[in-house]
Design a protein around this motif. Structure first.
Motif, mmCIF file in Angstrom:
data_model
loop_
_atom_site.group_PDB
_atom_site.id
_atom_site.type_symbol
_atom_site.label_atom_id
_atom_site.label_comp_id
_atom_site.label_asym_id
_atom_site.label_seq_id
_atom_site.Cartn_x
_atom_site.Cartn_y
_atom_site.Cartn_z
ATOM 1 N N UNK A 5 0.817 -1.203 0.000
ATOM 2 C CA UNK A 5 0.000 0.000 0.000
ATOM 3 C C UNK A 5 0.859 1.264 0.000
ATOM 4 N N UNK A 6 0.571 2.155 -0.961
ATOM 5 C CA UNK A 6 1.242 3.461 -1.014
ATOM 6 C C UNK A 6 0.487 4.475 -0.159
ATOM 7 N N UNK A 7 -0.802 4.356 -0.156
ATOM 8 C CA UNK A 7 -1.667 5.281 0.578
ATOM 9 C C UNK A 7 -3.078 5.160 0.040
ATOM 10 N N UNK A 8 -3.935 6.098 0.443
ATOM 11 C CA UNK A 8 -5.329 6.090 0.018
ATOM 12 C C UNK A 8 -5.615 7.305 -0.859
ATOM 13 N N UNK A 9 -6.463 7.099 -1.842
ATOM 14 C CA UNK A 9 -6.873 8.189 -2.719
ATOM 15 C C UNK A 9 -8.360 8.422 -2.500
ATOM 16 N N UNK A 10 -8.692 9.604 -1.989
ATOM 17 C CA UNK A 10 -10.102 9.954 -1.811
ATOM 18 C C UNK A 10 -10.573 10.617 -3.094
ATOM 19 N N UNK A 11 -11.599 10.038 -3.702
ATOM 20 C CA UNK A 11 -12.191 10.568 -4.926
ATOM 21 C C UNK A 11 -13.542 11.166 -4.546
ATOM 22 N N UNK A 12 -13.617 12.489 -4.568
ATOM 23 C CA UNK A 12 -14.854 13.196 -4.228
ATOM 24 C C UNK A 12 -15.648 13.369 -5.517
ATOM 25 N N UNK A 13 -16.684 12.541 -5.688
ATOM 26 C CA UNK A 13 -17.555 12.644 -6.859
ATOM 27 C C UNK A 13 -18.533 13.784 -6.564
ATOM 28 N N UNK A 14 -18.347 14.913 -7.232
ATOM 29 C CA UNK A 14 -19.133 16.097 -6.910
ATOM 30 C C UNK A 14 -20.478 16.119 -7.634
ATOM 31 N N UNK A 15 -20.427 16.089 -8.974
ATOM 32 C CA UNK A 15 -21.681 16.216 -9.720
ATOM 33 C C UNK A 15 -21.519 15.706 -11.147
ATOM 34 N N UNK A 16 -22.665 15.492 -11.787
ATOM 35 C CA UNK A 16 -22.735 15.192 -13.204
ATOM 36 C C UNK A 16 -23.344 16.393 -13.906
ATOM 37 N N UNK A 17 -22.915 16.656 -15.124
ATOM 38 C CA UNK A 17 -23.406 17.809 -15.880
ATOM 39 C C UNK A 17 -23.890 17.348 -17.253
ATOM 40 N N UNK A 18 -25.137 17.682 -17.562
ATOM 41 C CA UNK A 18 -25.716 17.397 -18.879
ATOM 42 C C UNK A 18 -25.573 15.917 -19.269
ATOM 43 N N UNK A 19 -25.919 15.031 -18.343
ATOM 44 C CA UNK A 19 -25.830 13.599 -18.620
ATOM 45 C C UNK A 19 -26.913 13.183 -19.615
#
Length: 165
Positions: free
Chosen positions: A4-18
């Protein structure tokens, strides 16, 4: 996970014009994959501009693995419809992290990743110093679909027992 190198937090904010996949709208959710890991957001009902505001955390053992983001339309009586996908790499973000920066002014831009044929960026992606940490903001243009973008932010989390960067 000894590598393990570390953790990556991926903040999924929003979708636009899906894309619309039901009669007039869609019920979108996002799936994030890295290697064998697979995480997903909640479903936002009847919305082609959803606000997820969800933080998903990936364990990173290999920083060279691409991260795949797929958007789906939740269906009750049939298979979920695909609403596009995008892929990105974290190499530039990891490189900035290795600089071991400290004490910068909030909002300082450390690096800028340009959109190209090799990535799914819809616009420049800035790696910035924010609240004492490095973050990378991204707007991903979805592929294999007529329209749509996903906005997200990356943040690194050091794990004391990991081998680190």
């Amino acid at each position: 996970m000894e590598n393990l190198l570390g953790l990556l937090r991926v903040h999924i904010q929003r979708g636009v014009n899906l894309a619309v996949r039901d009669m007039r709208s869609s019920d979108p959710y996002v799936v994030v994959k890295m290697g064998k890991q697979k995480l997903k957001t909640r479903v936002v009902k009847r919305n082609v501009n959803p606000e997820w505001d969800e933080r998903l955390t990936l364990s990173v053992a290999d920083a060279n693995l691409p991260i795949m983001v797929s958007v789906y339309d939740k269906d009750t009586f049939s298979f979920d419809d695909k609403m596009g996908d995008a892929e990105f790499e974290i190499g530039s973000f990891i490189k900035a992290l290795k600089m071991r920066l400290e004490g910068l002014t909030d909002g300082t831009i450390i690096a800028r990743v340009q959109p190209s044929r090799e990535n799914c960026l819809a616009e420049d992606s800035c790696i910035i110093w924010s609240k004492g940490k490095l973050v990378q903001n991204m707007v991903l243009r979805l592929r294999n679909v007529e329209c749509g973008e996903v906005e997200l932010q990356l943040q690194w989390i050091d794990v004391p027992s990991s081998r680190g960067l």
